[in-house]
Design a protein around this motif. Sequence first.
Motif, mmCIF file in Angstrom:
data_model
loop_
_atom_site.group_PDB
_atom_site.id
_atom_site.type_symbol
_atom_site.label_atom_id
_atom_site.label_comp_id
_atom_site.label_asym_id
_atom_site.label_seq_id
_atom_site.Cartn_x
_atom_site.Cartn_y
_atom_site.Cartn_z
ATOM 1 N N LYS A 83 0.837 -1.197 0.000
ATOM 2 C CA LYS A 83 0.000 0.000 0.000
ATOM 3 C C LYS A 83 0.871 1.245 0.000
ATOM 4 N N LYS A 84 0.591 2.108 -0.937
ATOM 5 C CA LYS A 84 1.355 3.346 -1.048
ATOM 6 C C LYS A 84 0.797 4.383 -0.087
ATOM 7 N N ASP A 85 1.686 5.001 0.665
ATOM 8 C CA ASP A 85 1.249 6.022 1.620
ATOM 9 C C ASP A 85 0.688 7.239 0.898
ATOM 10 N N LYS A 86 -0.294 7.853 1.547
ATOM 11 C CA LYS A 86 -0.877 9.082 1.012
ATOM 12 C C LYS A 86 0.120 10.232 1.189
ATOM 13 N N PRO A 87 -0.057 11.321 0.434
ATOM 14 C CA PRO A 87 0.889 12.449 0.527
ATOM 15 C C PRO A 87 1.015 13.020 1.933
ATOM 16 N N TRP A 88 -0.026 12.910 2.732
ATOM 17 C CA TRP A 88 0.007 13.479 4.086
ATOM 18 C C TRP A 88 0.458 12.477 5.148
ATOM 19 N N GLU A 89 0.790 11.282 4.744
ATOM 20 C CA GLU A 89 1.190 10.259 5.702
ATOM 21 C C GLU A 89 2.714 10.198 5.859
ATOM 22 N N ARG A 90 3.157 10.056 7.094
ATOM 23 C CA ARG A 90 4.569 9.890 7.404
ATOM 24 C C ARG A 90 4.706 8.714 8.369
ATOM 25 N N ARG A 91 5.831 7.992 8.266
ATOM 26 C CA ARG A 91 6.033 6.832 9.129
ATOM 27 C C ARG A 91 7.254 7.028 10.028
ATOM 28 N N ASP A 92 7.175 6.435 11.193
ATOM 29 C CA ASP A 92 8.306 6.452 12.110
ATOM 30 C C ASP A 92 9.429 5.614 11.507
ATOM 31 N N PRO A 93 10.638 6.165 11.372
ATOM 32 C CA PRO A 93 11.741 5.426 10.720
ATOM 33 C C PRO A 93 12.132 4.148 11.453
ATOM 34 N N ASN A 94 11.858 4.067 12.756
ATOM 35 C CA ASN A 94 12.234 2.883 13.535
ATOM 36 C C ASN A 94 11.142 1.811 13.544
ATOM 37 N N SER A 95 9.907 2.225 13.870
ATOM 38 C CA SER A 95 8.815 1.256 13.983
ATOM 39 C C SER A 95 8.046 1.049 12.692
#
Length: 285
Positions: A83-95
């Motif tokens: 699933k491709k993240d939406k433009p407004w979505e960000r993920r924690d680099p560790n978890s």
Amino acid sequence: MQSSHFSTPLFDTINMLASVRHIGVPLMSLSALRRNSAGSFANYVSLSYASLYPAKGSSKEKTSGKQTKSAATKAAKPKAPVKKDKPWERRDPNSGELIPLPYDRKPTKRPRFVIFFMERLQELKEKPEFRKTNQDGNKVFDIKSAASTIGAEWKKLPDSERARVDKLYAQHVSQYEKDLEAWQKSLTPDDIQRQNQFLAYQRKTGKKTVRRNIPVPDNMKRPLSAFFLFAQHLRANSQTTQPVYEFAKEAGAKWKALSAKEKEPFEEQARADKEEYNKRMERLK
């Protein structure tokens, strides 16, 4: 919702209750409430509580579920597309977990009734008369009965108790204002951009009630281009009363007619402003 059991101020707090987080009681959304046709505040809280704590299934159902899961794991499962993240979505680099949007972690200001409700709810949880037997034969907290009791208490609250709640409310407001200021200072340019992108998406998809965009502070606003610096200069040195559209059209024609040497001061200013903006954004990250 009908208000046959409670006063109007009580039902005015339902919208606030639906948005309060981390206060010990799960609350379902108002849309889910309407689908369940709840007729009272007590039903609202009871359905919310049940939505997060459903009754446990029988041992037979659990065994059946395990067998189904075991059979399913034996069969080859095709890999689901990533699933491709939406433009407004960000993920924690560790978890790898999604980082909440700014409005999801914005402090919540609670009305007096919510403060009283949550305080009394914790007290009633310990009383045996607010325990009931569920389908599995286990004793559980009767949230519906507790909510009805608290609502009735609120309507008949003596002046001395209201004064105590008012004091708690004043303390809460003071802390809320500090938390809100800290939240505002914590916002980065990326936070503001992705929150506003999500709000724009909600409006585009037809959602009726969408919160206001987070205003962009002056120190985060993008600098003007050379053309807009020229247009700004042109308007400041003219007495025109033209509408904005007509003035912009005229300014565009004049900009095109300028020589490279005449444009140079505006372009130099635009470059300097952009460099300063980039440095400022780096400091704010």
